[in-house]
Design an enzyme around this catalytic site. Structure first.
Site, PDB file in Angstrom:
ATOM      1  N   ARG A 172       0.404  -1.214   9.009  1.00 30.28           N
ATOM      2  CA  ARG A 172       0.856  -2.530   8.574  1.00 30.28           C
ATOM      3  C   ARG A 172      -0.342  -3.287   8.024  1.00 30.28           C
ATOM      4  O   ARG A 172      -1.419  -3.295   8.625  1.00 30.28           O
ATOM      5  CB  ARG A 172       1.485  -3.321   9.730  1.00 30.28           C
ATOM      6  CG  ARG A 172       2.838  -2.788  10.203  1.00 30.28           C
ATOM      7  CD  ARG A 172       3.923  -2.962   9.153  1.00 30.28           C
ATOM      8  NE  ARG A 172       5.248  -2.580   9.623  1.00 30.28           N
ATOM      9  CZ  ARG A 172       5.765  -1.365   9.509  1.00 30.28           C
ATOM     10  NH1 ARG A 172       5.050  -0.397   8.930  1.00 30.28           N
ATOM     11  NH2 ARG A 172       6.987  -1.109   9.955  1.00 30.28           N
ATOM     12  N   GLU A 201       4.960  -7.108  -0.522  1.00 26.17           N
ATOM     13  CA  GLU A 201       5.475  -5.874  -1.116  1.00 26.17           C
ATOM     14  C   GLU A 201       6.709  -6.142  -1.966  1.00 26.17           C
ATOM     15  O   GLU A 201       7.568  -5.282  -2.138  1.00 26.17           O
ATOM     16  CB  GLU A 201       5.764  -4.848  -0.019  1.00 26.17           C
ATOM     17  CG  GLU A 201       4.496  -4.432   0.723  1.00 26.17           C
ATOM     18  CD  GLU A 201       4.713  -3.318   1.738  1.00 26.17           C
ATOM     19  OE1 GLU A 201       5.883  -2.924   1.949  1.00 26.17           O
ATOM     20  OE2 GLU A 201       3.719  -2.837   2.310  1.00 26.17           O
ATOM     21  N   HIS A 220       3.776   1.821  -0.152  1.00 23.53           N
ATOM     22  CA  HIS A 220       4.427   1.978   1.146  1.00 23.53           C
ATOM     23  C   HIS A 220       5.406   3.157   1.135  1.00 23.53           C
ATOM     24  O   HIS A 220       6.599   3.010   1.404  1.00 23.53           O
ATOM     25  CB  HIS A 220       5.153   0.694   1.549  1.00 23.53           C
ATOM     26  CG  HIS A 220       5.298   0.555   3.046  1.00 23.53           C
ATOM     27  ND1 HIS A 220       5.499  -0.655   3.661  1.00 23.53           N
ATOM     28  CD2 HIS A 220       5.265   1.477   4.042  1.00 23.53           C
ATOM     29  CE1 HIS A 220       5.606  -0.476   4.965  1.00 23.53           C
ATOM     30  NE2 HIS A 220       5.461   0.815   5.224  1.00 23.53           N
TER      31      HIS A 220
END
Length: 250
Positions: A172, A201, A220
């Protein structure tokens, strides 16, 4: 019986206190450990060998970029792993095959199963995070995002890393202080960073990290392999079936 099933391992997007108040069971599937671990090593290697920059040079027909392009190896390198859950342990197993010297910090490192894995890999447990940071030529993060871990790697802790260190984060983004990370990379106190997780994001970000030449980023995608998605889907089905069976027996 109400149940929330989270695909993957991170629960920071779920209000766990609200679920507890309402009697809602929260389960995570796991299943993406290998995929995330392999991407972690891919980012390490990409940083060590400057693969992104060199790829761009070759595409521009600039083979002279070879001059001065001296990278490093994982073999013999000291890698610090923060968090020794399923993903951290898998990263350690992969690193052992590369011949890396593995250091591990985990708040529950005393647990028998974790110590057994560490012993088998020849990895060194560290009971103090700062001690690990001072030795880690590569630092990789594999802890969940909680109030206790938010900003875990701040300016002071970044300053403890060796001057040629590389940071890899596939967990994270908020585990690291963004401004401190940006400054460390701009000032070249960190050689490079490999990031699969980002502070925003949604495609709208003013972060300098995405403009720095010593940052290699992916969007991601740690869990996005066919193998991981199949494993996660199977576990979701199993958890749903378990919930149904419990309801039928109630």
């Amino acid at each position: 019986m109400l149940r929330i099933v989270k695909a993957g391992s991170g629960l920071d997007t779920i209000d766990l206190e609200a679920c507890e108040r309402r009697g809602i069971t929260v389960s995570r599937t796991g299943g993406s450990e290998t995929s995330v671990a392999e991407l972690t090593l891919a980012l390490m290697l990409a940083c060590l060998r400057e693969i992104s920059r060199l790829d761009q040079s070759v595409r521009a027909r600039n083979f002279a970029a070879k001059t001065g392009a001296i990278g490093g190896t994982l073999d013999g390198r000291t890698v610090g792993i923060v968090g020794f859950g399923a993903i951290g342990a898998k990263v350690a197993k992969l690193l052992a095959g590369f011949g890396a010297h593995i250091l591990v910090f985990d708040r529950s490192i005393h647990q028998t199963d974790k110590r057994t894995i560490l012993t088998a890999l020849g990895a060194t447990p560290n009971f103090d995070l700062d001690t690990l940071l001072k030795k880690a030529q590569v630092l990789t993060l594999h802890v969940p995002l909680t109030p206790a871990t938010r900003g875990l790697i701040d300016e002071r802790r970044l300053s403890l890393l060796p001057s040629n260190a590389i940071l890899v984060n596939t967990a994270r983004a908020a585990l690291v202080d963004r401004l401190a990370l940006e400054e460390a990379l701009v000032q070249k106190r960190l050689t490079a960073a490999g990031l699969d997780v980002h502070f925003e994001e949604d495609g709208v970000t003013n972060s300098r990290l995405l403009d720095l030449p010593n940052v290699i980023s992916t969007p991601h995608v740690g869990a996005q392999t066919y193998e991981a998605q199949e494993a996660v889907a199977g576990r979701i089905v199993s958890l749903i079936a378990d919930t149904r069976n419990r309801l039928e027996l109630a």
